[in-house]
Enzyme design. Structure first.
Site, short mmCIF file in Angstrom:
data_model
loop_
_atom_site.label_atom_id
_atom_site.label_comp_id
_atom_site.label_asym_id
_atom_site.label_seq_id
_atom_site.Cartn_x
_atom_site.Cartn_y
_atom_site.Cartn_z
N ASN A 107 26.80 -3.84 21.75
CA ASN A 107 25.36 -3.60 21.62
C ASN A 107 24.33 -4.33 22.31
O ASN A 107 23.43 -5.47 21.29
CB ASN A 107 24.48 -2.70 19.59
N LYS B 278 21.21 -4.18 23.23
CA LYS B 278 19.86 -4.16 22.89
C LYS B 278 18.84 -4.40 24.46
O LYS B 278 19.61 -4.02 25.15
CB LYS B 278 19.73 -4.77 21.61
N HIS C 210 20.03 3.80 15.00
CA HIS C 210 19.83 2.11 15.12
C HIS C 210 18.48 2.07 14.20
O HIS C 210 17.92 2.19 14.12
CB HIS C 210 20.01 1.49 16.08
N GLU D 233 17.10 -0.11 14.32
CA GLU D 233 15.54 -1.12 15.65
C GLU D 233 14.76 0.13 15.71
O GLU D 233 13.52 0.64 15.89
CB GLU D 233 16.00 -1.57 16.55
N GLU E 164 25.09 -0.11 8.68
CA GLU E 164 25.14 -1.83 9.02
C GLU E 164 23.66 -2.00 8.62
O GLU E 164 22.41 -1.74 8.44
CB GLU E 164 24.29 -1.71 10.67
N GLY F 261 21.44 -9.80 13.24
CA GLY F 261 20.63 -10.67 13.68
C GLY F 261 20.48 -11.71 12.03
O GLY F 261 19.40 -12.36 13.19
N SER G 176 25.92 -9.08 12.23
CA SER G 176 26.28 -10.13 12.31
C SER G 176 27.78 -10.71 12.17
O SER G 176 28.60 -11.70 11.55
CB SER G 176 25.92 -11.08 10.75
P1 PGA Z 1 23.50 -8.33 15.44
O1 PGA Z 1 23.39 -7.12 15.29
O2 PGA Z 1 24.96 -8.34 15.37
O3 PGA Z 1 23.68 -8.90 16.04
O4 PGA Z 1 23.89 -8.59 13.27
C1 PGA Z 1 24.03 -5.98 14.87
C2 PGA Z 1 23.39 -4.21 15.30
O5 PGA Z 1 22.23 -4.23 15.33
O6 PGA Z 1 24.02 -3.61 15.75
#
Ligand code: PGA
Length: 261
Positions: free
Chosen positions: A11, A13, A97, A99, A169, A175, A214
Site C-alpha cells: 500500500n 498510500k 483503510h 486512514e 490492521e 506506521g 509495521s
Molecule cells: P505500515 O502501514 O506497514 O507502514 O505500518 C500498513 C498500512 O497502513 O496498510
C-alpha cells in the site's frame, strides 16, 4: 480440499509520482518475476495506475487501488468509480483503510456499499479492519473488529464472500514501528475467521486474512507461521522495490497453505 494462497499487498498510500512508479515497477519486477507461490499486489495512487498497467502487463504482479466510490458515475467531484479502476487493469481495491475511516470519516455503512460495488463489477476488495489503542487496552479489540467485519459484509451471498480479502490492521501498529506479536495477530485473524464462518459457513476457510501494521522483511516469516495469518498489507516497507521484494521472498518460502473444507 481448497487452498488459500498467501497474499502480499503493498500500500503505497500518497507516495510516488508517475516516473517514480515506473522506475519502481522495472526494478521490482526484476526481483519478483519468478515468484509463483504468492499473490503479489501493488496498491498505487490513482495517477500511477495507468502507467503501472503498462509496466505490469502479463507479469506476476497484480494492480490495486486504495479506495473507490460506491457510485457508478455521476456528479461526485473528486471520486473514482469501479469502472475507472477496471479500465486501468486494477483487479484489487483496498476499502475501509483506517486512514480513510479516521481522517476522512468513512463509516462501516459506506464501506459496505463499496465492498458490494467492487464485487458486483469483479474487483477483489481488500477490506481493512482494526482497533485503536484505547479499544485494545479496554480488552474490546476482537469485539470491535468482528463488528466492523459484520457491518461491512452484511447482506452479501457466500458466492460473493468467497471473493474477498480481509486485512486486520491494528491502528496502533500502522506506521509506528510497533508490530502486533504474531500471537496477537493470530488471535485477531482467528476471531475474524470465526465471524466469517458465521456469515458463510465452512467457506470462510478459503478467505485470505492478512495482517498489516509495521510489517517488514525481518518479521514477515514469523507472522506467517500463524495458521490464520495468510499474508500482509504493507505500507512503509513496500516503498522501496528491493526491500519489498526481499519481504516477499521471506514470506514466499512458506508456500501454499492448505485448508480442508
Ligand atoms: P505500515 O502501514 O506497514 O507502514 O505500518 C500498513 C498500512 O497502513 O496498510
Amino acid at each position: 480440499m481448497a487452498t488459500r494462497r498467501p497474499v502480499i499487498a503493498g500500500n503505497w498510500k500518497m507516495y510516488k509520482t508517475v516516473s517514480e512508479a515506473e522506475d519502481y515497477a522495472v526494478k521490482f519486477l526484476e526481483e519478483v518475476k519468478d515468484v509463483t507461490e504468492i499473490d503479489i499486489i501493488l496498491c498505487a495512487p490513482f495517477t500511477a495506475l495507468y502507467p503501472l498497467k503498462n509496466e505490469l502487463e502479463e507479469s506476476v504482479v497484480h494492480l490495486g487501488a486504495q479506495n473507490m466510490s460506491w457510485a457508478d458515475q455521476g456528479a461526485y467531484t473528486g471520486e473514482i468509480s469501479a469502472q475507472m479502476l477496471l479500465d486501468v487493469a486494477c483487479t484489487y481495491v483496498i476499502l475501509g483503510h483506517s486512514e480513510r475511516r479516521e481522517l476522512f470519516g468513512e463509516t462501516d455503512e459506506e464501506i459496505g456499499k463499496k465492498v458490494q460495488k467492487s464485487l458486483t463489477v469483479g474487483l477483489t476488495p481488500i477490506l481493512c479492519v482494526g482497533e485503536n489503542l484505547n479499544v485494545r487496552e479496554e480488552g474490546n479489540a476482537a469485539e470491535k473488529v468482528q463488528a466492523q467485519v459484520s457491518r461491512a459484509l452484511s447482506g452479501l451471498s457466500t458466492e460473493e464472500l468467497v471473493r474477498i480479502v480481509i486485512a486486520y490492521e491494528p491502528i496502533w501498529a500502522i506506521g509506528t514501528g510497533k508490530t502486533a506479536s504474531s500471537k496477537d495477530a493470530q488471535e485477531m485473524c482467528a476471531a475474524i475467521r470465526t465471524t466469517l464462518t458465521g456469515l458463510m459457513g465452512v467457506s470462510a476457510e478459503i478467505v485470505p486474512i492478512l495482517y498489516g501494521g509495521s510489517v517488514k522483511a525481518e518479521n514477515i516469516a514469523e507472522l506467517m507461521t500463524e495458521p490464520d495469518v495468510d499474508g500482509a498489507l504493507v505500507g512503509g516497507a513496500s516503498l522501496d522495490p528491493q526491500s519489498f521484494a526481499k519481504l516477499i521472498h521471506n514470506a514466499g518460502s512458506l508456500g501454499e497453505r492448505v485448508e480442508g473444507i
